[in-house]
Design a protein around this motif. Structure first.
Motif, PDB file in Angstrom:
ATOM      1  N   GLU A 154       0.830  -1.209   0.000  1.00  0.00           N
ATOM      2  CA  GLU A 154       0.000   0.000   0.000  1.00  0.00           C
ATOM      3  C   GLU A 154       0.867   1.264   0.000  1.00  0.00           C
ATOM      4  O   GLU A 154       0.605   2.208  -0.755  1.00  0.00           O
ATOM      5  CB  GLU A 154      -0.911  -0.010   1.228  1.00  0.00           C
ATOM      6  N   ALA A 155       1.884   1.268   0.814  1.00  0.00           N
ATOM      7  CA  ALA A 155       2.723   2.459   0.928  1.00  0.00           C
ATOM      8  C   ALA A 155       3.469   2.774  -0.359  1.00  0.00           C
ATOM      9  O   ALA A 155       3.730   3.934  -0.676  1.00  0.00           O
ATOM     10  CB  ALA A 155       3.715   2.286   2.085  1.00  0.00           C
ATOM     11  N   ASN A 156       3.809   1.739  -1.112  1.00  0.00           N
ATOM     12  CA  ASN A 156       4.583   1.935  -2.341  1.00  0.00           C
ATOM     13  C   ASN A 156       3.740   1.793  -3.603  1.00  0.00           C
ATOM     14  O   ASN A 156       4.290   1.780  -4.705  1.00  0.00           O
ATOM     15  CB  ASN A 156       5.737   0.930  -2.382  1.00  0.00           C
ATOM     16  N   GLU A 157       2.399   1.704  -3.424  1.00  0.00           N
ATOM     17  CA  GLU A 157       1.460   1.616  -4.548  1.00  0.00           C
ATOM     18  C   GLU A 157       1.855   0.502  -5.518  1.00  0.00           C
ATOM     19  O   GLU A 157       2.040   0.699  -6.718  1.00  0.00           O
ATOM     20  CB  GLU A 157       1.387   2.956  -5.293  1.00  0.00           C
ATOM     21  N   LEU A 158       1.987  -0.699  -4.957  1.00  0.00           N
ATOM     22  CA  LEU A 158       2.429  -1.851  -5.745  1.00  0.00           C
ATOM     23  C   LEU A 158       1.277  -2.757  -6.155  1.00  0.00           C
ATOM     24  O   LEU A 158       1.516  -3.832  -6.720  1.00  0.00           O
ATOM     25  CB  LEU A 158       3.459  -2.668  -4.933  1.00  0.00           C
ATOM     26  N   TRP A 159       0.040  -2.359  -5.889  1.00  0.00           N
ATOM     27  CA  TRP A 159      -1.102  -3.207  -6.257  1.00  0.00           C
ATOM     28  C   TRP A 159      -1.193  -3.354  -7.779  1.00  0.00           C
ATOM     29  O   TRP A 159      -0.852  -2.440  -8.533  1.00  0.00           O
ATOM     30  CB  TRP A 159      -2.414  -2.627  -5.720  1.00  0.00           C
ATOM     31  N   PHE A 160      -1.651  -4.517  -8.212  1.00  0.00           N
ATOM     32  CA  PHE A 160      -1.770  -4.808  -9.634  1.00  0.00           C
ATOM     33  C   PHE A 160      -3.130  -4.325 -10.141  1.00  0.00           C
ATOM     34  O   PHE A 160      -4.169  -4.817  -9.702  1.00  0.00           O
ATOM     35  CB  PHE A 160      -1.615  -6.320  -9.856  1.00  0.00           C
ATOM     36  N   HIS A 161      -3.118  -3.363 -11.089  1.00  0.00           N
ATOM     37  CA  HIS A 161      -4.347  -2.855 -11.687  1.00  0.00           C
ATOM     38  C   HIS A 161      -4.415  -3.375 -13.126  1.00  0.00           C
ATOM     39  O   HIS A 161      -3.848  -2.769 -14.043  1.00  0.00           O
ATOM     40  CB  HIS A 161      -4.359  -1.320 -11.647  1.00  0.00           C
ATOM     41  N   GLU A 162      -5.125  -4.453 -13.297  1.00  0.00           N
ATOM     42  CA  GLU A 162      -5.133  -5.152 -14.591  1.00  0.00           C
ATOM     43  C   GLU A 162      -5.951  -4.377 -15.621  1.00  0.00           C
ATOM     44  O   GLU A 162      -6.972  -3.745 -15.286  1.00  0.00           O
ATOM     45  CB  GLU A 162      -5.704  -6.561 -14.419  1.00  0.00           C
ATOM     46  N   ILE A 163      -5.500  -4.437 -16.871  1.00  0.00           N
ATOM     47  CA  ILE A 163      -6.233  -3.784 -17.949  1.00  0.00           C
ATOM     48  C   ILE A 163      -7.527  -4.539 -18.215  1.00  0.00           C
ATOM     49  O   ILE A 163      -7.693  -5.696 -17.820  1.00  0.00           O
ATOM     50  CB  ILE A 163      -5.382  -3.707 -19.236  1.00  0.00           C
ATOM     51  N   MET A 205       3.966 -17.785 -28.021  1.00  0.00           N
ATOM     52  CA  MET A 205       4.564 -17.017 -26.936  1.00  0.00           C
ATOM     53  C   MET A 205       5.339 -15.803 -27.472  1.00  0.00           C
ATOM     54  O   MET A 205       5.467 -14.788 -26.777  1.00  0.00           O
ATOM     55  CB  MET A 205       5.494 -17.909 -26.104  1.00  0.00           C
ATOM     56  N   TYR A 206       5.823 -15.901 -28.704  1.00  0.00           N
ATOM     57  CA  TYR A 206       6.444 -14.734 -29.329  1.00  0.00           C
ATOM     58  C   TYR A 206       5.424 -13.617 -29.475  1.00  0.00           C
ATOM     59  O   TYR A 206       5.702 -12.444 -29.173  1.00  0.00           O
ATOM     60  CB  TYR A 206       7.016 -15.133 -30.690  1.00  0.00           C
ATOM     61  N   LEU A 207       4.234 -13.970 -29.920  1.00  0.00           N
ATOM     62  CA  LEU A 207       3.175 -12.966 -30.086  1.00  0.00           C
ATOM     63  C   LEU A 207       2.719 -12.426 -28.739  1.00  0.00           C
ATOM     64  O   LEU A 207       2.415 -11.230 -28.599  1.00  0.00           O
ATOM     65  CB  LEU A 207       2.003 -13.574 -30.849  1.00  0.00           C
ATOM     66  N   VAL A 208       2.665 -13.289 -27.726  1.00  0.00           N
ATOM     67  CA  VAL A 208       2.279 -12.843 -26.382  1.00  0.00           C
ATOM     68  C   VAL A 208       3.310 -11.855 -25.842  1.00  0.00           C
ATOM     69  O   VAL A 208       2.969 -10.823 -25.247  1.00  0.00           O
ATOM     70  CB  VAL A 208       2.124 -14.050 -25.431  1.00  0.00           C
ATOM     71  N   GLY A 209       4.599 -12.167 -26.050  1.00  0.00           N
ATOM     72  CA  GLY A 209       5.645 -11.256 -25.595  1.00  0.00           C
ATOM     73  C   GLY A 209       5.562  -9.906 -26.269  1.00  0.00           C
ATOM     74  O   GLY A 209       5.748  -8.855 -25.626  1.00  0.00           O
ATOM     75  N   LYS A 210       5.259  -9.916 -27.552  1.00  0.00           N
ATOM     76  CA  LYS A 210       5.100  -8.658 -28.277  1.00  0.00           C
ATOM     77  C   LYS A 210       3.907  -7.880 -27.737  1.00  0.00           C
ATOM     78  O   LYS A 210       3.968  -6.649 -27.576  1.00  0.00           O
ATOM     79  CB  LYS A 210       4.912  -8.956 -29.768  1.00  0.00           C
ATOM     80  N   MET A 211       2.868  -8.614 -27.426  1.00  0.00           N
ATOM     81  CA  MET A 211       1.651  -8.002 -26.882  1.00  0.00           C
ATOM     82  C   MET A 211       1.943  -7.335 -25.529  1.00  0.00           C
ATOM     83  O   MET A 211       1.484  -6.206 -25.258  1.00  0.00           O
ATOM     84  CB  MET A 211       0.604  -9.110 -26.726  1.00  0.00           C
ATOM     85  N   MET A 212       2.748  -7.977 -24.688  1.00  0.00           N
ATOM     86  CA  MET A 212       3.054  -7.414 -23.369  1.00  0.00           C
ATOM     87  C   MET A 212       3.969  -6.197 -23.485  1.00  0.00           C
ATOM     88  O   MET A 212       3.871  -5.267 -22.681  1.00  0.00           O
ATOM     89  CB  MET A 212       3.690  -8.488 -22.484  1.00  0.00           C
ATOM     90  N   ARG A 213       4.843  -6.218 -24.491  1.00  0.00           N
ATOM     91  CA  ARG A 213       5.708  -5.049 -24.678  1.00  0.00           C
ATOM     92  C   ARG A 213       4.927  -3.827 -25.158  1.00  0.00           C
ATOM     93  O   ARG A 213       5.289  -2.691 -24.851  1.00  0.00           O
ATOM     94  CB  ARG A 213       6.811  -5.391 -25.674  1.00  0.00           C
ATOM     95  N   ARG A 227       0.770  -4.068 -15.787  1.00  0.00           N
ATOM     96  CA  ARG A 227      -0.696  -4.116 -15.741  1.00  0.00           C
ATOM     97  C   ARG A 227      -1.257  -5.269 -16.573  1.00  0.00           C
ATOM     98  O   ARG A 227      -2.463  -5.359 -16.766  1.00  0.00           O
ATOM     99  CB  ARG A 227      -1.274  -2.788 -16.249  1.00  0.00           C
ATOM    100  N   ILE A 228      -0.394  -6.154 -17.054  1.00  0.00           N
ATOM    101  CA  ILE A 228      -0.826  -7.273 -17.894  1.00  0.00           C
ATOM    102  C   ILE A 228      -0.514  -8.578 -17.192  1.00  0.00           C
ATOM    103  O   ILE A 228       0.607  -8.798 -16.714  1.00  0.00           O
ATOM    104  CB  ILE A 228      -0.136  -7.225 -19.272  1.00  0.00           C
ATOM    105  N   ASP A 229      -1.506  -9.455 -17.160  1.00  0.00           N
ATOM    106  CA  ASP A 229      -1.324 -10.793 -16.629  1.00  0.00           C
ATOM    107  C   ASP A 229      -0.893 -11.708 -17.781  1.00  0.00           C
ATOM    108  O   ASP A 229      -1.629 -11.855 -18.763  1.00  0.00           O
ATOM    109  CB  ASP A 229      -2.632 -11.298 -16.011  1.00  0.00           C
ATOM    110  N   PRO A 230       0.286 -12.330 -17.717  1.00  0.00           N
ATOM    111  CA  PRO A 230       0.753 -13.173 -18.829  1.00  0.00           C
ATOM    112  C   PRO A 230      -0.206 -14.307 -19.179  1.00  0.00           C
ATOM    113  O   PRO A 230      -0.367 -14.645 -20.354  1.00  0.00           O
ATOM    114  CB  PRO A 230       2.091 -13.719 -18.314  1.00  0.00           C
ATOM    115  N   VAL A 231      -0.848 -14.903 -18.170  1.00  0.00           N
ATOM    116  CA  VAL A 231      -1.781 -16.009 -18.427  1.00  0.00           C
ATOM    117  C   VAL A 231      -2.993 -15.507 -19.208  1.00  0.00           C
ATOM    118  O   VAL A 231      -3.433 -16.133 -20.181  1.00  0.00           O
ATOM    119  CB  VAL A 231      -2.219 -16.659 -17.105  1.00  0.00           C
ATOM    120  N   ALA A 232      -3.527 -14.353 -18.779  1.00  0.00           N
ATOM    121  CA  ALA A 232      -4.673 -13.778 -19.486  1.00  0.00           C
ATOM    122  C   ALA A 232      -4.277 -13.357 -20.893  1.00  0.00           C
ATOM    123  O   ALA A 232      -5.042 -13.529 -21.853  1.00  0.00           O
ATOM    124  CB  ALA A 232      -5.218 -12.587 -18.705  1.00  0.00           C
ATOM    125  N   ALA A 233      -3.067 -12.808 -21.039  1.00  0.00           N
ATOM    126  CA  ALA A 233      -2.596 -12.392 -22.364  1.00  0.00           C
ATOM    127  C   ALA A 233      -2.471 -13.585 -23.297  1.00  0.00           C
ATOM    128  O   ALA A 233      -2.849 -13.514 -24.476  1.00  0.00           O
ATOM    129  CB  ALA A 233      -1.260 -11.674 -22.235  1.00  0.00           C
TER     130      ALA A 233
END
Length: 618
Positions: free
Chosen positions: A541-550, A585-593, A599-605
């Motif tokens: 909370e102090a460092n605002e590290l919560w995951f806000h997913e798209i 996975m190449y396409l997923v990696g491009k998508m995450m970049r 803000r992206i969950d790799p499994v959901a991506a």
């Protein structure tokens, strides 16, 4: 003498052709009987170079010689490795038979026949009773407490406990046995007719299929000898602290036929004795030693008796068990194929030369002159004691492995790693962390009719992965110079460096996808180094590290952007024989970049990209 030209040297090395000039030509014309040079045809045979027609021009390889030799060496090395790994378990036309004798030091505070304290790292000769060094007039006094861990071990091995057992004297003269005999149980041991089943997950040889059962002929109580410490100039020191330390000797039937299975058996025995709290320490600390009996016979006659066996003494590592059996098997086969005979003898194992060596002729029952010990009374074991120990026996490894694999979803490798690490303390830590994570999920979703907590196996495997792998990385490169040598775990399942309460909270947020894996690893390192200010939740909370997913629409938009201009990659999804997971996975990696950081969950991506690829294919 003039220097030969490079072309002539090449023709000689690669094709065995001698130059038709100078002294070499003169020697060649004198005939084979007058010189020692090999003929060109002989050279071609040695170098595997085909003979060229008389009128044909020499054919040189298109690749440089150095590169060709390097590739050949690499291929030979690769083939050699494959052969040694796969083919070392069997030899065509021969059958291997192995029996094993395991000596394990019992978990007791006193010696077997004296009240002296058992010790392993104390000052030499500081725990020695009069009977331990056979002082005249001293008598053996059986310490009943030694029977408890021995019974736990035999119950774990499915043995039949004998109501009455007796001790015998095994005579031999050596400096480590001051009385000239060892007190053991030869004729009437306290346990017989046990068995242990080895499964494929235990690491047995592939030739044994899904499993093999090894019979336990008997388990007997006996006393250990003194510890010999070699010095220079053929001098040996003796530490009598070890004399009289209680042992059990586990003797198997000759049911093992592959070296790797023998090693797996010793490994499982060590795990079993540790789980039953019967053994002080394993092979690495000298608390367990193995002797193996090896014999071979031809497979063309099934009715043929087993071959003459040799015994390899005092193997002190799991790897040494497999390597020594392979070396002795191969030695016996070479001897028999050369027309020789196998002598029944005791052999040693040399780690440096990877060979067995003769120590002495094999002693038998006559040599040891077994006789009942007149000074030690028989042991009478009541059924009530046996049943009490049976009911209080710890969960055995096979049962616990089945639970971890079937109910928790762990792989056999991870499940076994948890059980054997830190003498069973790490698996207790795993249970403790997992219980807290489970309770947190249940508390959050209780009373909510429309939502359910995550699948139990999903966060059970997550917890196991972090406890096995992520905690392991803390003690290596991750923490840098601040890393401790090892993590310390208590028997109750607590870790001094990473408390179970903090790791469980971190894994709860990770399993709920409230923080990313990257953030979780940084928090774990902070916990380990003691840098975390406040609790896990307060730090996030102090460092605002919560995951806000798209949102789902944003995932789809990113997938559309990622596949744009990738027609060549997408074509591989149209007519594939095997699904191109790497391209996905190449396409997923491009998508995450392309998307917003953290803000992206790799499994959901991956799920969204897989769906988009299927739409394009259709």
């Amino acid at each position: 003498m003039s220097r030969a030209r490079i072309a002539e040297v090449g023709r000689y090395v690669l094709e065995g052709r001698l130059p038709q000039r100078g002294c070499l030509a003169t020697c060649h014309s004198l005939g084979r009987n007058s010189v020692t040079l090999r003929s060109p045809s002989r050279l071609r045979a040695l170098h595997n170079v085909p003979s060229a027609p008389p009128t044909a021009e020499p054919k040189y390889p298109k690749v440089p010689l150095r590169k060709q030799l390097k590739e050949e060496a690499k291929l030979a090395k690769k083939q050699g490795k494959k052969k040694s790994k796969g083919d070392s378990q069997t030899v065509d036309g021969w059958e291997l038979t192995v029996g094993i004798e395991i000596h394990a030091q019992l978990n007791t505070s006193r010696k077997l026949f004296s009240p002296a304290t058992t010790s392993f790292n104390d000052e030499p000769n500081s725990h020695v009773a009069l009977f331990d060094v056979s002082m005249p007039g001293s008598q053996p006094l059986f310490q009943r407490e030694a029977l408890i861990p021995a019974l736990r071990a035999t119950l774990a091995l499915n043995c039949e406990i004998q109501t009455v057992s007796r001790f015998d004297r095994k005579h031999y003269f050596w400096w480590d046995q001051p009385s000239g005999y060892q007190i053991t149980q030869y004729y009437e041991p306290f346990a017989k007719n046990g068995h242990m089943t080895l499964l494929a997950r235990d690491g047995i040889a592939a030739e044994d299929g899904e499993g093999v059962t090894v019979g336990i002929k008997q388990v007997q109580l006996e006393q250990d000898t003194a510890k010999t410490i070699a010095q220079t100039s053929n001098v040996h020191w003796l530490d009598f602290n070890r004399v009289g330390v209680p042992l059990i000797e586990i003797i198997t039937e000759p049911d093992i036929h592959h070296p790797r299975t023998a090693a797996a058996f010793v490994r499982k025995i060590q795990l079993l004795l540790d789980t039953a709290d019967a053994c002080v320490s394993g092979m690495e600390a000298g608390g367990l030693r193995a002797d193996v009996n090896v014999s071979v016979r031809k497979t063309d006659d099934p009715s043929q008796a087993l071959g003459t066996r040799t015994e390899i003494k005092n193997l002190s590592t799991i790897k040494a068990v497999e390597d020594a059996i392979i070396a002795e098997r191969d030695r016996q086969i070479r001897e028999l194929e050369a027309g020789g005979l196998i002598a029944g003898e005791t052999r040693g194992w040399s780690l440096a030369t990877k060979e067995t060596r003769r120590l002495r002729g094999k002693e038998g029952e006559v040599d040891y002159r077994y006789m009942s010990d007149p000074d030690v009374a028989p042991i009478v074991i009541g059924n009530d004691l046996v049943e009490h120990l049976r009911n209080s026996l710890a969960i055995l490894p096979d049962t616990e492995l089945d639970t971890l694999i079937d109910e928790h979803g762990l792989t056999p490798k991870d499940a076994l790693s948890l059980i054997i690490s830190d003498s069973g303390a790490r698996v207790q830590y795993y249970y403790r962390v997992l219980d807290t994570v489970c309770d947190s999920h249940q508390a959050e979703y209780s009373g909510q009719k429309d939502t359910r907590p995550p699948n139990f196996k999903s966060y059970a495997t997550l917890t196991a992965n972090w406890i096995i792998h992520e905690l392991g990385r803390l003690t290596t490169y991750k923490a840098g110079p601040l890393a401790a040598a090892d993590l310390s775990f208590t028997d109750e399942g607590e870790c001094a460096q990473v408390p179970a309460s903090e790791l469980s909270q971190l894994l709860y947020y990770l399993s709920c996808k409230r923080i990313t894996g990257k953030v979780a690893k940084e928090l774990l390192l902070s916990i380990y180094l003691g840098e975390l200010q406040g609790g896990v939740a307060e730090t996030i909370e102090a460092n605002e590290l919560w995951f806000h997913e798209i949102s789902e629409d944003e995932y789809r938009q990113l997938a559309e952007e990622a596949v744009a201009g990738e027609e060549k990659v997408l074509q591989e999804f149209v007519d594939y024989k095997k699904f191109p997971q790497g391209k996905l996975m190449y396409l997923v990696g491009k998508m995450m970049r392309l998307g917003p950081a953290e803000r992206i969950d790799p499994v959901a991506a991956e799920a969204v990209m897989r769906e988009r690829v299927n739409e394009i294919r259709n």
